[in-house]
Design a protein around this motif. Sequence first.
Motif, PDB file in Angstrom:
ATOM      1  N   TYR A 176       3.583  13.675   8.171  1.00 48.24           N
ATOM      2  CA  TYR A 176       2.752  14.864   7.940  1.00 48.24           C
ATOM      3  C   TYR A 176       3.543  15.924   7.163  1.00 48.24           C
ATOM      4  CZ  TYR A 176      -1.296  13.639  10.793  1.00 48.24           C
ATOM      5  OH  TYR A 176      -2.439  13.055  11.278  1.00 48.24           O
ATOM      6  N   ILE A 177       4.799  16.095   7.566  1.00 48.74           N
ATOM      7  CA  ILE A 177       5.615  17.111   6.886  1.00 48.74           C
ATOM      8  C   ILE A 177       5.867  16.715   5.438  1.00 48.74           C
ATOM      9  CG2 ILE A 177       7.899  18.196   6.826  1.00 48.74           C
ATOM     10  CD1 ILE A 177       7.938  17.951   9.899  1.00 48.74           C
ATOM     11  N   GLY A 178       6.303  15.438   5.263  1.00 48.24           N
ATOM     12  CA  GLY A 178       6.568  14.988   3.896  1.00 48.24           C
ATOM     13  C   GLY A 178       5.314  14.924   3.059  1.00 48.24           C
ATOM     14  N   GLY A 179       4.233  14.395   3.668  1.00 44.54           N
ATOM     15  CA  GLY A 179       2.965  14.301   2.953  1.00 44.54           C
ATOM     16  C   GLY A 179       2.407  15.675   2.619  1.00 44.54           C
ATOM     17  N   GLY A 180       2.521  16.611   3.594  1.00 45.86           N
ATOM     18  CA  GLY A 180       2.042  17.971   3.351  1.00 45.86           C
ATOM     19  C   GLY A 180       2.780  18.643   2.211  1.00 45.86           C
ATOM     20  N   TRP A 181       4.091  18.429   2.150  1.00 49.17           N
ATOM     21  CA  TRP A 181       4.881  19.004   1.058  1.00 49.17           C
ATOM     22  C   TRP A 181       4.447  18.447  -0.290  1.00 49.17           C
ATOM     23  CZ3 TRP A 181       8.515  17.174  -2.527  1.00 49.17           C
ATOM     24  CH2 TRP A 181       9.264  18.141  -3.172  1.00 49.17           C
TER      25      TRP A 181
ATOM     26  N   LYS B 297       2.581  20.306  -3.506  1.00 51.67           N
ATOM     27  CA  LYS B 297       3.127  20.252  -4.859  1.00 51.67           C
ATOM     28  C   LYS B 297       2.188  19.534  -5.823  1.00 51.67           C
ATOM     29  CE  LYS B 297       7.027  22.266  -3.836  1.00 51.67           C
ATOM     30  NZ  LYS B 297       7.363  23.606  -4.401  1.00 51.67           N
ATOM     31  N   GLY B 298       1.050  19.068  -5.297  1.00 59.41           N
ATOM     32  CA  GLY B 298       0.074  18.394  -6.143  1.00 59.41           C
ATOM     33  C   GLY B 298       0.430  16.969  -6.497  1.00 59.41           C
ATOM     34  N   ARG B 299       1.353  16.368  -5.736  1.00 59.54           N
ATOM     35  CA  ARG B 299       1.766  14.998  -6.036  1.00 59.54           C
ATOM     36  C   ARG B 299       0.968  13.956  -5.240  1.00 59.54           C
ATOM     37  NH1 ARG B 299       8.388  15.695  -5.976  1.00 59.54           N
ATOM     38  NH2 ARG B 299       8.500  17.379  -7.553  1.00 59.54           N
ATOM     39  N   LEU B 300       0.294  14.395  -4.197  1.00 55.94           N
ATOM     40  CA  LEU B 300      -0.553  13.520  -3.392  1.00 55.94           C
ATOM     41  C   LEU B 300      -1.827  14.263  -3.039  1.00 55.94           C
ATOM     42  CD1 LEU B 300       1.655  11.723  -0.689  1.00 55.94           C
ATOM     43  CD2 LEU B 300       0.461  10.638  -2.570  1.00 55.94           C
ATOM     44  N   SER B 301      -2.923  13.474  -2.880  1.00 55.80           N
ATOM     45  CA  SER B 301      -4.170  14.084  -2.422  1.00 55.80           C
ATOM     46  C   SER B 301      -4.260  13.941  -0.912  1.00 55.80           C
ATOM     47  CB  SER B 301      -5.367  13.385  -3.076  1.00 55.80           C
ATOM     48  OG  SER B 301      -5.469  12.041  -2.595  1.00 55.80           O
ATOM     49  N   MET B 302      -5.198  14.654  -0.290  1.00 57.98           N
ATOM     50  CA  MET B 302      -5.402  14.559   1.156  1.00 57.98           C
ATOM     51  C   MET B 302      -5.773  13.135   1.571  1.00 57.98           C
ATOM     52  SD  MET B 302      -4.851  17.412   2.745  1.00 57.98           S
ATOM     53  CE  MET B 302      -5.789  17.224   4.245  1.00 57.98           C
ATOM     54  N   GLY B 303      -6.631  12.545   0.760  1.00 62.31           N
ATOM     55  CA  GLY B 303      -7.057  11.171   1.051  1.00 62.31           C
ATOM     56  C   GLY B 303      -5.902  10.204   0.995  1.00 62.31           C
ATOM     57  N   GLU B 304      -4.992  10.436   0.034  1.00 65.58           N
ATOM     58  CA  GLU B 304      -3.832   9.550  -0.096  1.00 65.58           C
ATOM     59  C   GLU B 304      -2.880   9.714   1.086  1.00 65.58           C
ATOM     60  OE1 GLU B 304      -3.398   9.005  -4.922  1.00 65.58           O
ATOM     61  OE2 GLU B 304      -2.625  10.843  -3.993  1.00 65.58           O
ATOM     62  N   VAL B 305      -2.771  10.956   1.618  1.00 63.31           N
ATOM     63  CA  VAL B 305      -1.931  11.165   2.804  1.00 63.31           C
ATOM     64  C   VAL B 305      -2.495  10.404   3.999  1.00 63.31           C
ATOM     65  CG1 VAL B 305      -1.110  12.850   4.485  1.00 63.31           C
ATOM     66  CG2 VAL B 305      -1.060  13.393   2.056  1.00 63.31           C
ATOM     67  N   VAL B 306      -3.823  10.512   4.186  1.00 62.01           N
ATOM     68  CA  VAL B 306      -4.465   9.788   5.288  1.00 62.01           C
ATOM     69  C   VAL B 306      -4.303   8.286   5.100  1.00 62.01           C
ATOM     70  CG1 VAL B 306      -6.639   9.289   6.453  1.00 62.01           C
ATOM     71  CG2 VAL B 306      -6.122  11.630   5.724  1.00 62.01           C
TER      72      VAL B 306
ATOM     73  N   GLY C  87       0.817  -1.210   0.000  1.00 58.77           N
ATOM     74  CA  GLY C  87       0.000   0.000   0.000  1.00 58.77           C
ATOM     75  C   GLY C  87       0.849   1.258   0.000  1.00 58.77           C
ATOM     76  N   LEU C  88       1.925   1.295   0.817  1.00 62.45           N
ATOM     77  CA  LEU C  88       2.808   2.467   0.891  1.00 62.45           C
ATOM     78  C   LEU C  88       3.514   2.716  -0.425  1.00 62.45           C
ATOM     79  CD1 LEU C  88       4.468   1.940   4.419  1.00 62.45           C
ATOM     80  CD2 LEU C  88       2.804   3.689   3.800  1.00 62.45           C
ATOM     81  N   ILE C  89       4.062   1.647  -1.010  1.00 62.24           N
ATOM     82  CA  ILE C  89       4.808   1.791  -2.266  1.00 62.24           C
ATOM     83  C   ILE C  89       3.894   2.253  -3.398  1.00 62.24           C
ATOM     84  CG2 ILE C  89       6.105   0.519  -4.025  1.00 62.24           C
ATOM     85  CD1 ILE C  89       7.206  -1.209  -1.688  1.00 62.24           C
ATOM     86  N   LEU C  90       2.669   1.711  -3.415  1.00 57.63           N
ATOM     87  CA  LEU C  90       1.726   2.123  -4.467  1.00 57.63           C
ATOM     88  C   LEU C  90       1.343   3.598  -4.329  1.00 57.63           C
ATOM     89  CD1 LEU C  90      -0.654  -0.992  -4.672  1.00 57.63           C
ATOM     90  CD2 LEU C  90       1.066  -0.286  -6.347  1.00 57.63           C
ATOM     91  N   LEU C  91       1.238   4.070  -3.116  1.00 59.48           N
ATOM     92  CA  LEU C  91       0.878   5.478  -2.909  1.00 59.48           C
ATOM     93  C   LEU C  91       2.036   6.410  -3.225  1.00 59.48           C
ATOM     94  CD1 LEU C  91      -1.225   5.211   0.368  1.00 59.48           C
ATOM     95  CD2 LEU C  91      -2.068   5.884  -1.883  1.00 59.48           C
ATOM     96  N   ASN C  92       3.235   6.117  -2.625  1.00 57.26           N
ATOM     97  CA  ASN C  92       4.409   6.947  -2.903  1.00 57.26           C
ATOM     98  C   ASN C  92       5.650   6.223  -2.397  1.00 57.26           C
ATOM     99  OD1 ASN C  92       6.510   9.133  -2.362  1.00 57.26           O
ATOM    100  ND2 ASN C  92       4.928  10.296  -3.427  1.00 57.26           N
ATOM    101  N   TRP C  93       6.426   5.689  -3.323  1.00 60.75           N
ATOM    102  CA  TRP C  93       7.548   4.858  -2.911  1.00 60.75           C
ATOM    103  C   TRP C  93       8.641   5.652  -2.201  1.00 60.75           C
ATOM    104  CZ3 TRP C  93      12.525   5.589  -4.603  1.00 60.75           C
ATOM    105  CH2 TRP C  93      12.716   6.419  -5.720  1.00 60.75           C
ATOM    106  N   LYS C  94       8.779   6.941  -2.553  1.00 63.56           N
ATOM    107  CA  LYS C  94       9.809   7.758  -1.914  1.00 63.56           C
ATOM    108  C   LYS C  94       9.472   8.018  -0.441  1.00 63.56           C
ATOM    109  CE  LYS C  94      11.253  10.180  -6.143  1.00 63.56           C
ATOM    110  NZ  LYS C  94      11.371  11.482  -6.828  1.00 63.56           N
TER     111      LYS C  94
END
Length: 549
Positions: A260-265, A269-278, A152-159
């Motif tokens: 939160y800091i990384g997800g917020g950044w 930048k438009g690379r993740l949505s709020m739902g994806e951060v949660v 799940g983490l890798i699919l959302l954002n591997w970095k």
Amino acid sequence: MNRKIVRIFIEAVLRYKGRIISIMITFIIASLFTFLNPIIIRNIMDQGMAKKDFRYIYMQSILLLLVYVGQQLINLFQAKLSTEVKNRFINDLMGKSFAKLMKLKLEYFNKNNSAEIVNRLYHDADRTGQIVDRNIISIVSYAIGMISGSIGLILLNWKLSILVFLFVPVKFMIVYFMSLRNEQLEREVIVKSSEFSAWFGNIVNGIREVKLWNLYHAKGEEYSSQQQKILGINKKREMVNTYNLCGDSLVNAVLTVLTYIGGGWLVSKGRLSMGEVVAFLVYSISLTGPITSIINLRYFVSGIKPSIERMLNFFELDEEPSGQDIIANCDFKELILEDVTYAYGENKVIDNLNVKIERGDKIAIVGKNGVGKTTLIQLLLGFIQPIDGTIYINGKNIRDLQLNNYRQLFSLVSQNVYLFKDSLLCNLDLKRDCDMEEIKSVCNRNGIDPIIHKLRYDYDSLIEENGANLSGGERQKLALVRAIIKKGEILILDEPTSNYDAVSADTFMDRVVKEYQDKTIIIITHDNRVLNKVDKIYNLEQGKLTAVS
């Protein structure tokens, strides 16, 4: 030792494989529910709230509720199965421990009092039972949770997921050092608890001396001292557990803040949505939670390892030696002790002793206190083994005989009669295999009917522990009846008249000789009044038997 612990776990898994497989299946289902949670939450936020679609939010929320309900039902079912497995494992372990205990040499019981033995066995069985605890069995669920969380983490954002993975070794180091300290403290608890149980049992056994010497204050201070040591160690254990939990919580908090800091950044930048951060936060918990649980297994095992080691050592204790041959009770012809020697350390109490006892002999063994008369009885009964020499029965070395079969030849009336806390009938017929009419006949012939009838429920009356509600003479009479009911070919009497006056002693011995007129009687005594009832008298002195004319 770690391999032995793994072996115990594998044996338990194989023994209860049906229930454990069911538990594993529930873990897999629960992991699927866990994987669905972040997806539903993301959909609610990105597809429902962002688009202000209330109907979609409502439907997804109901679905999320059903998933939560399903998880809890699975948890309840897991708890039920896990508790059944653990309870059965502990019950089997206690049964095995009891069977082992019954086969141990008498010296084990001489060195450990009853309170210490019971406390040790129950504590170690309960702690060892935790090897099939839900936390350990659920390791498969943890592994599945880690895999699903990682995916799940890798699919959302591997970095961003790399950040989560970097915290794993930090958690491991915290748990590793805390588990080492916890294991050390657990060993100290076991030692101190064992010492306290031994001390407590000693006080209870010596309560008469405590009262007689007015030792209440002194023993109270000893009690406080013993308890303070245990409480001090328990306090340290609780603090180590707290440090471990606080360290884990702090690592999780730092990880959450950085997420939160990384997800917020990334959102900015438009690379993740709020739902994806949660969803990412939920998946990170799905990953770090199982990782924490797996790492904490070391901490968990460190708390039970000392008990497992002690229990394994218990199972390796020497048992009473026993051969394979058998001898029928009625086949007894002769008992020969040939050059038998036994010593306590450097002190030889039996030294190259030789004697031949034939069927029907009535012999008495006399001697001063401490010359080895009780030791001789223990040798005859196989409670201890000669350090040299041999004991033969009908020409067979008793080491070659099944010990239980050999002891069936003997009936014993000891100086300190032990009666169980049970009914009078059960104390007379210990094996529960004698006809009631025969029991009544033996009781009548040996004059204990008055004892029986003075009790409230006759044969069904409760005898207190060690016959506390009977006099010494009454206990001695019951012991004789019990010995007769056993029908041993050899009757051993250890100071049988110590609780009788002259008339009662004479009556007692007349009944013994009458009951055993065709059998063998061995009497250990200081009482010259009984010597006219025997055919042979031996004096035990300096480890040897000498015939007395």
